[in-house]
Design a protein around this motif. Structure first.
Motif, PDB file in Angstrom:
ATOM      1  N   LEU A   1       0.835  -1.198   0.000  1.00  0.00           N
ATOM      2  CA  LEU A   1       0.000   0.000   0.000  1.00  0.00           C
ATOM      3  C   LEU A   1       0.873   1.252   0.000  1.00  0.00           C
ATOM      4  N   PRO A   2       0.631   2.190  -0.900  1.00  0.00           N
ATOM      5  CA  PRO A   2       1.418   3.427  -0.902  1.00  0.00           C
ATOM      6  C   PRO A   2       1.241   4.191   0.408  1.00  0.00           C
ATOM      7  N   GLU A   3       2.275   4.892   0.800  1.00  0.00           N
ATOM      8  CA  GLU A   3       2.259   5.575   2.084  1.00  0.00           C
ATOM      9  C   GLU A   3       1.162   6.634   2.159  1.00  0.00           C
ATOM     10  N   ASP A   4       0.887   7.319   1.057  1.00  0.00           N
ATOM     11  CA  ASP A   4      -0.156   8.336   1.112  1.00  0.00           C
ATOM     12  C   ASP A   4      -1.530   7.716   1.323  1.00  0.00           C
ATOM     13  N   GLN A   5      -1.774   6.545   0.712  1.00  0.00           N
ATOM     14  CA  GLN A   5      -3.036   5.845   0.934  1.00  0.00           C
ATOM     15  C   GLN A   5      -3.121   5.321   2.368  1.00  0.00           C
ATOM     16  N   ARG A   6      -2.000   4.870   2.880  1.00  0.00           N
ATOM     17  CA  ARG A   6      -1.961   4.363   4.258  1.00  0.00           C
ATOM     18  C   ARG A   6      -2.273   5.486   5.253  1.00  0.00           C
ATOM     19  N   SER A   7      -1.678   6.648   5.019  1.00  0.00           N
ATOM     20  CA  SER A   7      -1.885   7.780   5.919  1.00  0.00           C
ATOM     21  C   SER A   7      -3.327   8.277   5.857  1.00  0.00           C
ATOM     22  N   ARG A   8      -3.845   8.444   4.644  1.00  0.00           N
ATOM     23  CA  ARG A   8      -5.224   8.917   4.499  1.00  0.00           C
ATOM     24  C   ARG A   8      -6.208   7.875   5.016  1.00  0.00           C
ATOM     25  N   GLY A   9      -5.937   6.601   4.738  1.00  0.00           N
ATOM     26  CA  GLY A   9      -6.826   5.545   5.218  1.00  0.00           C
ATOM     27  C   GLY A   9      -6.889   5.483   6.722  1.00  0.00           C
ATOM     28  N   GLY A  10      -5.735   5.622   7.391  1.00  0.00           N
ATOM     29  CA  GLY A  10      -5.735   5.637   8.846  1.00  0.00           C
ATOM     30  C   GLY A  10      -6.542   6.787   9.405  1.00  0.00           C
ATOM     31  N   LEU A  11      -6.429   7.956   8.771  1.00  0.00           N
ATOM     32  CA  LEU A  11      -7.191   9.124   9.205  1.00  0.00           C
ATOM     33  C   LEU A  11      -8.686   8.879   9.069  1.00  0.00           C
ATOM     34  N   LEU A  12      -9.107   8.287   7.947  1.00  0.00           N
ATOM     35  CA  LEU A  12     -10.522   8.003   7.741  1.00  0.00           C
ATOM     36  C   LEU A  12     -11.045   6.999   8.771  1.00  0.00           C
ATOM     37  N   MET A  13     -10.286   5.967   9.054  1.00  0.00           N
ATOM     38  CA  MET A  13     -10.723   4.973  10.038  1.00  0.00           C
ATOM     39  C   MET A  13     -10.839   5.586  11.428  1.00  0.00           C
ATOM     40  N   ARG A  14      -9.872   6.410  11.794  1.00  0.00           N
ATOM     41  CA  ARG A  14      -9.931   7.041  13.119  1.00  0.00           C
ATOM     42  C   ARG A  14     -11.152   7.948  13.231  1.00  0.00           C
ATOM     43  N   ALA A  15     -11.447   8.693  12.170  1.00  0.00           N
ATOM     44  CA  ALA A  15     -12.601   9.596  12.193  1.00  0.00           C
ATOM     45  C   ALA A  15     -13.905   8.812  12.308  1.00  0.00           C
ATOM     46  N   ARG A  16     -14.023   7.727  11.548  1.00  0.00           N
ATOM     47  CA  ARG A  16     -15.256   6.928  11.594  1.00  0.00           C
ATOM     48  C   ARG A  16     -15.434   6.291  12.975  1.00  0.00           C
ATOM     49  N   LEU A  17     -14.354   5.796  13.552  1.00  0.00           N
ATOM     50  CA  LEU A  17     -14.457   5.187  14.882  1.00  0.00           C
ATOM     51  C   LEU A  17     -14.836   6.212  15.942  1.00  0.00           C
ATOM     52  N   PHE A  18     -14.254   7.392  15.861  1.00  0.00           N
ATOM     53  CA  PHE A  18     -14.563   8.439  16.839  1.00  0.00           C
ATOM     54  C   PHE A  18     -16.046   8.803  16.765  1.00  0.00           C
ATOM     55  N   THR A  19     -16.546   8.997  15.537  1.00  0.00           N
ATOM     56  CA  THR A  19     -17.960   9.329  15.375  1.00  0.00           C
ATOM     57  C   THR A  19     -18.847   8.182  15.820  1.00  0.00           C
TER      58      THR A  19
END
Length: 224
Positions: free
Chosen positions: A25-43
């Protein structure tokens, strides 16, 4: 004479393939994907807690998370955010090989040390019973079946929690490249998850607090 692969052989090959896909997985996809998962879990947790209060049920107060290994989604910024918002966060501890995990409290100031598999673990604290368990997941199906790393720790842990009669929700954390073919058959000992969260959203849908693998009825809502 051709030697037939056993289910164990097939699982080993499948894990190797999924690890390779994950590592690529490219690093930019990994970074953005982690951000999206954290946001969804928080909500999701905020909504689940609010819904529980409105329904007169105990709100989920303790989340068992995990310290990421190489190539796993990194939830650590979210764990700190949860602690700052009054959520109790726990991390798994291997106290004995081939036994259920224990969950000990974590805060940003907690002392950690490398466990038997090189993963950071809390050093001190009383064992916690989690209301939500975030499960590191290598492969998954649309039905919430999980393919782990082969050690069986989470299967044993979730089964032990259920035997204690404590209700909890299980959420697999995976990259979407870990989706398994429709014909995948889980092993008899594999513990099914209530949902899986990837960078692309919830599979099949986000669980609400009432229910889960602890033994009560599961209610869900969509939040992709």
């Amino acid at each position: 004479m051709t030697t037939q692969n056993t289910p164990e052989d097939t699982a080993v090959q499948l894990r190797a393939r999924l690890r390779k896909l994950r590592a690529e997985l490219p690093e930019d996809q990994r970074s953005r994907g982690g951000l999206l998962m954290r946001a969804r879990l928080f909500t999701w947790l905020n909504v689940a807690r609010d819904e529980a209060v409105r329904a007169g049920r105990p709100a989920p107060a303790t989340v068992a998370a995990f310290w990421p290994m190489a190539d796993e989604p990194d939830l650590r910024p979210l764990l700190q955010q949860w602690v700052e918002n009054g959520v109790a966060v726990a991390l798994p501890v291997v106290r004995e090989r081939n036994a259920p995990l224990a969950f000990l409290p974590w805060t940003p100031e907690a002392e950690l040390r490398a466990g038997p598999y090189g993963i950071q673990e809390p050093v001190a604290g009383a064992e916690l019973l989690p209301d939500v368990v975030l499960v590191p997941t290598l492969g998954y199906t649309e039905q919430g079946d999980r393919l782990g790393y082969g050690g069986g720790y989470y299967d044993r842990t979730l089964a032990a929690l259920r035997e204690r009669g404590h209700p909890f929700i299980t959420i697999g954390i995976a990259w979407s490249c870990g989706e398994l073919d429709a014909g995948y058959e889980p092993a008899a000992h594999d513990y099914p998850l209530d949902a899986v969260l990837t960078q692309d959203g919830w599979v099949p849908q986000a669980p609400l607090e009432q229910g889960g693998t602890g033994g009560t009825t599961l209610h869900s809502f969509r939040m992709n």
